[in-house]
Design an enzyme around this catalytic site. Structure first.
Site, PDB file in Angstrom:
ATOM      1  N   TYR A 138       0.863  -1.178   0.000  1.00 29.27           N
ATOM      2  CA  TYR A 138       0.000   0.000   0.000  1.00 29.27           C
ATOM      3  C   TYR A 138       0.900   1.229   0.000  1.00 29.27           C
ATOM      4  O   TYR A 138       1.460   1.596   1.034  1.00 29.27           O
ATOM      5  CB  TYR A 138      -0.907  -0.044   1.224  1.00 29.27           C
ATOM      6  CG  TYR A 138      -1.938   1.058   1.329  1.00 29.27           C
ATOM      7  CD1 TYR A 138      -2.091   2.029   0.361  1.00 29.27           C
ATOM      8  CD2 TYR A 138      -2.787   1.096   2.437  1.00 29.27           C
ATOM      9  CE1 TYR A 138      -3.047   3.019   0.474  1.00 29.27           C
ATOM     10  CE2 TYR A 138      -3.753   2.087   2.563  1.00 29.27           C
ATOM     11  CZ  TYR A 138      -3.875   3.045   1.590  1.00 29.27           C
ATOM     12  OH  TYR A 138      -4.821   4.031   1.725  1.00 29.27           O
ATOM     13  N   LYS A 166      -0.737  -1.174  -4.448  1.00 28.29           N
ATOM     14  CA  LYS A 166      -1.814  -0.188  -4.482  1.00 28.29           C
ATOM     15  C   LYS A 166      -1.145   1.174  -4.546  1.00 28.29           C
ATOM     16  O   LYS A 166      -0.606   1.663  -3.555  1.00 28.29           O
ATOM     17  CB  LYS A 166      -2.684  -0.320  -3.232  1.00 28.29           C
ATOM     18  CG  LYS A 166      -3.783   0.736  -3.096  1.00 28.29           C
ATOM     19  CD  LYS A 166      -4.483   0.584  -1.752  1.00 28.29           C
ATOM     20  CE  LYS A 166      -5.546   1.667  -1.572  1.00 28.29           C
ATOM     21  NZ  LYS A 166      -6.176   1.583  -0.226  1.00 28.29           N
TER      22      LYS A 166
END
Length: 305
Positions: A138, A166
């Protein structure tokens, strides 16, 4: 495939006394599955995961996994965000998530000071040694002070359990994102390149391998429609209406405090929840009124959650 397609990031609804409302969470998860969302991620930024004690986190994960297993469209993967300020806490959360039935982990590396490449690699290696689950990196540089480079992402894909990233669909320094740059650096490694940031996603970002969205958990029918049309190149009047409404909501959320705004939106859509735990403050009356007005303009035929 826990990191491909449309991944919804639900809030963690709270009861009036501030405890996780597991029934309301289960309803959000089942609604996402019924709409065609591909996976959900709990306890990330939208879910305010760092505000919960270990036993509360465990209850949230188990409730989400149980709800996803009974999704009307079939079992749906549940990923769990495990970010924390120490490697020990991250590993402990990762092990607990695996024990509660998580399909994958989402990890944003951060600490009190911005980490460097060696520290980030060591963190993901420790998680790989402890838990045999796929991990999504992330990347949130504006919040953590660390921006993963394509080369480091490739190292992580080769040496740890990172199978997805991400990445922001847009940043001031790279308004058009960098999905193709990341793919090129991976040299054919099996890594799903996903994008986040609702305004950018809804305003022209490529479909990529995945979209990660907190708003998708509260308005899954519209988001699934927009994602499918972006992926296929199809355009319908209903899809464009959904996209424009979602974009208006996303812009309002971007102008507000994000977690508080999502809780206000959830309330307007019929999901019971108290405001998020401090230090987040409740949404202002103006933000709450804006959310109610937006929900009143929701396209006809899109029922509330």
């Amino acid at each position: 495939m826990s990191f491909r397609g449309l991944l919804a990031y639900p809030i963690t609804p709270l009861t009036p006394d501030g405890a996780p409302d597991l029934g309301a969470l289960a309803t959000l998860v089942r609604s996402a599955g019924a709409a065609g969302v591909d996976a959900v991620t709990v306890l990330a930024t939208s879910g305010a995961g760092v505000t919960f004690a270990p036993e509360e986190r465990d209850a949230v994960v188990r409730a989400a996994v149980e709800a996803a297993a009974t999704s009307p469209t079939g079992p749906m993967p549940v990923n769990v965000a495990v970010s924390s300020v120490s490697t020990e806490a991250v590993v402990r959360a990762a092990r607990a998530a695996r024990g509660a039935g998580a399909a994958g982990l989402v990890l944003a590396p951060f600490s009190y000071l911005p980490l460097d490449d060696a520290e980030v690699v060591a963190l993901f290696a420790a998680v790989a040694d402890a838990v045999d689950l796929p991990v999504c990196f992330y990347n949130k540089p504006l919040q953590t002070g660390y921006d993963v480079s394509p080369d480091v992402l490739a190292r992580l894909a080769e040496a740890t359990r990172v199978t997805a990233v991400k990445d922001p669909a847009s940043l001031p320094a790279r308004p058009d994102g960098r999905a193709e740059e990341l793919r090129a650096a991976l040299h054919g490694l099996s890594v799903d390149v996903g994008l986040s940031g609702d305004v950018a996603l809804l305003d022209g970002a490529p479909a990529a391998d995945a979209w990660h969205s907190g708003l998708a958990a509260l308005a899954p029918e519209e988001y699934v429609t927009v994602r499918r049309e972006r992926s296929t190149g199809a355009r319908t009047r209903g899809g464009e209406q959904a996209r424009r409404w979602l974009l208006d909501v996303a812009r309002e959320l971007a102008a507000a405090r994000p977690v508080s705004g999502l809780h206000a939106l959830a309330t307007s859509l019929g999901t019971p929840t108290a405001p998020p735990r401090g230090p987040s403050l409740p949404a202002t009356p103006d933000v709450a009124a804006s959310m109610r007005a937006l929900v009143a303009r929701r396209p006809v035929g899109a029922p509330a959650t």
